[in-house]
Scaffold this motif. Sequence first.
Motif, short mmCIF file in Angstrom:
data_model
loop_
_atom_site.label_atom_id
_atom_site.label_comp_id
_atom_site.label_asym_id
_atom_site.label_seq_id
_atom_site.Cartn_x
_atom_site.Cartn_y
_atom_site.Cartn_z
N SER A 165 0.83 -1.21 0.00
CA SER A 165 0.00 0.00 0.00
C SER A 165 0.86 1.25 0.00
N GLY A 166 1.92 1.25 0.81
CA GLY A 166 2.82 2.41 0.82
C GLY A 166 3.53 2.60 -0.50
N TYR A 167 3.92 1.50 -1.13
CA TYR A 167 4.58 1.57 -2.44
C TYR A 167 3.63 2.14 -3.48
N VAL A 168 2.40 1.67 -3.48
CA VAL A 168 1.41 2.16 -4.45
C VAL A 168 1.12 3.63 -4.21
N ASP A 169 0.91 4.02 -2.94
CA ASP A 169 0.60 5.42 -2.64
C ASP A 169 1.74 6.33 -3.06
N ARG A 170 2.98 5.89 -2.84
CA ARG A 170 4.13 6.71 -3.18
C ARG A 170 4.23 6.92 -4.69
N LEU A 171 4.01 5.86 -5.45
CA LEU A 171 4.11 5.99 -6.90
C LEU A 171 2.91 6.71 -7.49
#
Length: 500
Positions: free
Chosen positions: A400-406
């Motif tokens: 989720s953090g990876y998706v939100d960051r990108l």
Amino acid sequence: MKRAVLALLLLASAEARASAAEVEQRTFALVIGYNGRPPSSTDESIQPLRYADDDALAFFQLQKELGADAVLLTIPDAETRRRYPQIVDSARPPTMDEIVRNIDALNARMTAAASAGAAPVFVLFYSGHGARDANGEAALALLDGTLSQSAMHERVLGKVKSQTVHLIIDACHAEALVRPRDIDAPPVEIRPQDLVEHLSKIGPARYPNVGLVAASTSGASTHEWDVYQSGVFTHEVISGLRGVADVNHDGRVEYGELAAFLAAANREVADPRARVASVVQAPALGVHQTLSRLRSRPTMGWLTGIPASVGRFFIEDARGNRILDGHAEPGYSISVGVPPDEVLFMRNRDEEAELTVKAGAEAQFATLAFRNRPLRPRGAMDTSLREGLFLMPYGPAYYSGYVDRLDAAADAPPSVVTQPTSKDRAIVWGLRGGAAAFLAASATFGALAWDAHNDFNNTSLQRPASDASDRYKLDSTLAISFAISGILCATASYLVGLRK
């Protein structure tokens, strides 16, 4: 009574169509590995690789476990033959003639699969040297020459008869293979990989059905590692496709999941010589395309419920082949596909357990019996890889953090999207099926109401007119009720599909 039976038949028919909406996919794979130097290279620093043939065998083995119709083009050395005795004899030479011949053969089989109602998916895997050919084009080294940009377009992507194509490329301009025994071990540097850059840039426009997974093009280094006896990038990709990247436990690995997993696997590697970066670009026509489907495979074993408490773990077979690595984040567990009917070893830093999973069967992690295992000291680069790779736990929170960051970045790749859960998918398809059934029933009773209206207008007798009026009221009421129900189901399926 007849109308009720008709409505039930319509409902059953619509639900059957909805359940069959997901067409069966069949995978066809061309797997290439070549250790040799680029034929036209005059750079003496570019030496033969050691494990590109092992990369190809490992990826080929995974494809066979996944049920793919796979072709293997490589020249296995004696050590590779020892490691993969059951499949090594199927290898053919990695030449351009073999590529063309086997694409034609796979095309014929894909056409037959499509005629039988399946959706063919084509996978091209390559491990070896990237180079420039005699014409200055970026290319992939082969035994009899190179696979250039032009050949990739004209003789591969332009010819493959599949609506979905996955390119997985582990290639570099390389020096000697890394033997990570001390800090002076020479890394295999990635120089600009023009072919990967070219495919990444032109892919969405010219080939919207083509997805790309490749080692990064700049600012990083990758190498072969003796511990893996393979390229690090290839091992990470295989680990992800075996299920370690499956963050929502639906038995599938999509582009977004693999991208997040690769980022997590390399995030804590401190030595830049050992760190791997990657390009993961989903097909423009389908960002949710599946790279591997693991559940219910009769040709694969299934190990479930690997908890965060085990820490970083890996699985090897009895011949020392490293099957996969993983590390679950707290509160999350990992399930993976493993080679069936083989003695395997589940290991972490301190312990190991032996297991064998039958083909098509499932084994629970909780049933494994662990014992202590010895530690072996290593050198500086080896330590950097051992201490850094897969140190970052992977699971829903990291994803989720990876998706939100990108998603917050202007150039967020289309491959990184929130994944719907398997439960959401079931609800969506159920609601769509209900909507189709209700709307079909509405149309049927609407037609019956129209007939009753015509009967009422065409008779001058009181009794038939009264019967026609009663039928019209009942049929029109049912038609309106079914129409409203269908619209509500369709709206609900849309809202569930948007849910993150």
